[in-house]
Design a protein around this motif. Sequence first.
Motif, PDB file in Angstrom:
ATOM      1  N   LEU A  54       0.827  -1.207   0.000  1.00  9.28           N
ATOM      2  CA  LEU A  54       0.000   0.000   0.000  1.00  9.28           C
ATOM      3  C   LEU A  54       0.861   1.257   0.000  1.00  9.28           C
ATOM      4  O   LEU A  54       0.542   2.245  -0.680  1.00  9.28           O
ATOM      5  CB  LEU A  54      -0.930   0.006   1.217  1.00  9.28           C
ATOM      6  CG  LEU A  54      -1.955  -1.129   1.290  1.00  9.28           C
ATOM      7  CD1 LEU A  54      -2.748  -1.031   2.573  1.00  9.28           C
ATOM      8  CD2 LEU A  54      -2.881  -1.108   0.082  1.00  9.28           C
ATOM      9  N   ASN A  57       2.564   1.773  -3.365  1.00  8.07           N
ATOM     10  CA  ASN A  57       1.608   2.221  -4.382  1.00  8.07           C
ATOM     11  C   ASN A  57       1.439   3.740  -4.404  1.00  8.07           C
ATOM     12  O   ASN A  57       1.066   4.310  -5.437  1.00  8.07           O
ATOM     13  CB  ASN A  57       0.252   1.562  -4.127  1.00  8.07           C
ATOM     14  CG  ASN A  57      -0.689   1.696  -5.308  1.00  8.07           C
ATOM     15  OD1 ASN A  57      -0.282   1.546  -6.456  1.00  8.07           O
ATOM     16  ND2 ASN A  57      -1.949   1.999  -5.049  1.00  8.07           N
ATOM     17  N   ILE A  58       1.725   4.414  -3.290  1.00  3.15           N
ATOM     18  CA  ILE A  58       1.508   5.863  -3.219  1.00  3.15           C
ATOM     19  C   ILE A  58       2.447   6.631  -4.150  1.00  3.15           C
ATOM     20  O   ILE A  58       1.973   7.400  -5.005  1.00  3.15           O
ATOM     21  CB  ILE A  58       1.625   6.347  -1.766  1.00  3.15           C
ATOM     22  CG1 ILE A  58       0.478   5.765  -0.925  1.00  3.15           C
ATOM     23  CG2 ILE A  58       1.598   7.880  -1.702  1.00  3.15           C
ATOM     24  CD1 ILE A  58       0.587   6.055   0.551  1.00  3.15           C
ATOM     25  N   LEU A  61       1.548   5.941  -7.759  1.00  8.49           N
ATOM     26  CA  LEU A  61       0.376   6.679  -8.231  1.00  8.49           C
ATOM     27  C   LEU A  61       0.699   8.149  -8.469  1.00  8.49           C
ATOM     28  O   LEU A  61       0.187   8.757  -9.423  1.00  8.49           O
ATOM     29  CB  LEU A  61      -0.763   6.547  -7.217  1.00  8.49           C
ATOM     30  CG  LEU A  61      -1.465   5.199  -7.128  1.00  8.49           C
ATOM     31  CD1 LEU A  61      -2.511   5.224  -6.019  1.00  8.49           C
ATOM     32  CD2 LEU A  61      -2.105   4.810  -8.453  1.00  8.49           C
ATOM     33  N   THR A  84      -4.278  10.740  -4.738  1.00  9.67           N
ATOM     34  CA  THR A  84      -5.172  10.507  -3.598  1.00  9.67           C
ATOM     35  C   THR A  84      -6.586  10.184  -4.068  1.00  9.67           C
ATOM     36  O   THR A  84      -7.242   9.277  -3.548  1.00  9.67           O
ATOM     37  CB  THR A  84      -5.197  11.743  -2.684  1.00  9.67           C
ATOM     38  OG1 THR A  84      -3.862  12.034  -2.246  1.00  9.67           O
ATOM     39  CG2 THR A  84      -6.087  11.506  -1.483  1.00  9.67           C
ATOM     40  N   TYR A  87      -6.629   6.670  -5.462  1.00 10.85           N
ATOM     41  CA  TYR A  87      -6.630   5.681  -4.378  1.00 10.85           C
ATOM     42  C   TYR A  87      -8.015   5.598  -3.746  1.00 10.85           C
ATOM     43  O   TYR A  87      -8.534   4.507  -3.461  1.00 10.85           O
ATOM     44  CB  TYR A  87      -5.596   6.063  -3.320  1.00 10.85           C
ATOM     45  CG  TYR A  87      -4.730   4.907  -2.869  1.00 10.85           C
ATOM     46  CD1 TYR A  87      -5.200   3.601  -2.869  1.00 10.85           C
ATOM     47  CD2 TYR A  87      -3.425   5.125  -2.421  1.00 10.85           C
ATOM     48  CE1 TYR A  87      -4.406   2.551  -2.459  1.00 10.85           C
ATOM     49  CE2 TYR A  87      -2.612   4.072  -2.009  1.00 10.85           C
ATOM     50  CZ  TYR A  87      -3.109   2.797  -2.030  1.00 10.85           C
ATOM     51  OH  TYR A  87      -2.315   1.751  -1.638  1.00 10.85           O
ATOM     52  N   VAL A 122      -5.273  -1.609  -4.712  1.00  9.14           N
ATOM     53  CA  VAL A 122      -4.025  -1.279  -5.413  1.00  9.14           C
ATOM     54  C   VAL A 122      -4.211  -1.345  -6.932  1.00  9.14           C
ATOM     55  O   VAL A 122      -3.996  -0.352  -7.634  1.00  9.14           O
ATOM     56  CB  VAL A 122      -2.871  -2.187  -4.942  1.00  9.14           C
ATOM     57  CG1 VAL A 122      -1.619  -1.937  -5.778  1.00  9.14           C
ATOM     58  CG2 VAL A 122      -2.567  -1.926  -3.468  1.00  9.14           C
ATOM     59  N   SER A 125      -6.837   1.270  -8.098  1.00  6.59           N
ATOM     60  CA  SER A 125      -6.377   2.661  -8.121  1.00  6.59           C
ATOM     61  C   SER A 125      -5.519   2.932  -9.351  1.00  6.59           C
ATOM     62  O   SER A 125      -5.599   4.011  -9.957  1.00  6.59           O
ATOM     63  CB  SER A 125      -5.593   2.984  -6.846  1.00  6.59           C
ATOM     64  OG  SER A 125      -4.422   2.184  -6.736  1.00  6.59           O
TER      65      SER A 125
END
Length: 289
Positions: A54, A57-58, A61, A84, A87, A122, A125
Amino acid sequence: MTQRDDDAGESRRFLIGLGRGAAGAMLFGIPMLMTMELWQLGFYIDRWRLFLLLIVNIPLLILLAHRIGFERTSTAAEAFRDATIAYGLGIVISSAILVMLGDIKPHMPLSEMLGKIAIQAVPASIGALLGRSQLGGQAGQDDDEDKKEGGDAVPDEISTSYGRELFLMAVGALFLNLNVAPTEEIILIAYKMTPWHALVTMVASIAIMHGFVYAVAFKGTHDIPEGTPWWHAFFRFTLPGYMVAMLISLYVLWTFGRLDDTAPAEMLMSAIVLAFPGAIGAAAARLIL
C-alpha cells in the motif's frame, strides 16, 4: 469568457475525469475483484507485506498521476491530489463490488474486510488513473476545447526520459503481475518447467517485448532513428525492461508469500514464469501511456 464560465468548465472536466477514473477502476480491476485467490489473500496475507504494498503504491500513483492524472498536473501537489483521488476511487469501487458480490459480509472480522479491500484497491487505483488515459474522448467539441485550453486531453505521443520509460515499464509489469501472481497456476507451471523451458520462456519474453515496441507497428510504436544500430534499443530499453519485469515479479511473489520456504532455483523459476506476463505488460505500458 467569464470567470464563472472558466470555473464551470474546470469543474466539468474534473467530474468527467472522476467518471473516467471510476470506469477505469472497474474495467481494469474487475479481473482481480472476481478472483477467488485474491479474496483469500485479503484474509491471510502478512499484514506488514500488505502495508508495504500500500505504501509503495503511493509514490507510484503520484508519478503516474503526473503523466495521466484526472487533469494536467504541473506541480507535485496536483499530482498528489490526483493520486489521492485515484486511491480513494480504488477503495470505494473495490468495497462496493466486493459487497455486491457477497464477498464482504457484516459478520466478517474487520481485519478481513480491510485486508480484502486493501489488496484490491491497489490494482483498482492504478486502473482509475489508466481510465483517464485510455477512456478519454477521441473526438468532439469537448476534446477540442481541452486541446485548446491544455485541459484533459492526452497527446498521442509523449516524449519521456529514460527513467520515465523504465518507470512506465514497471507500472505495466506490476499491473499484469497483480492479476496472475496470486493464482496457483504460477507455482504449478514453475514446478513443471525444466531449465530448457525456462530459457525458452525468457527468450520469448524478451523477443515479445522488443517486437511489441519496435517491430509490429502498434499505435505508439517507437521508431528507431535512422542510422541507429538495432542493438542500441535492445540493450538500452528491452533488456533493462525485462530486468525490471523480473524484479517486479520477485517483489509481487514475495508480497503474496509465494517465495516463503522456497529454494532459490524454485524462486527463479516462479519469477521467470511471472515475468512472461510482466514483460508483456511492461511493453504495453510503453505503447499506451
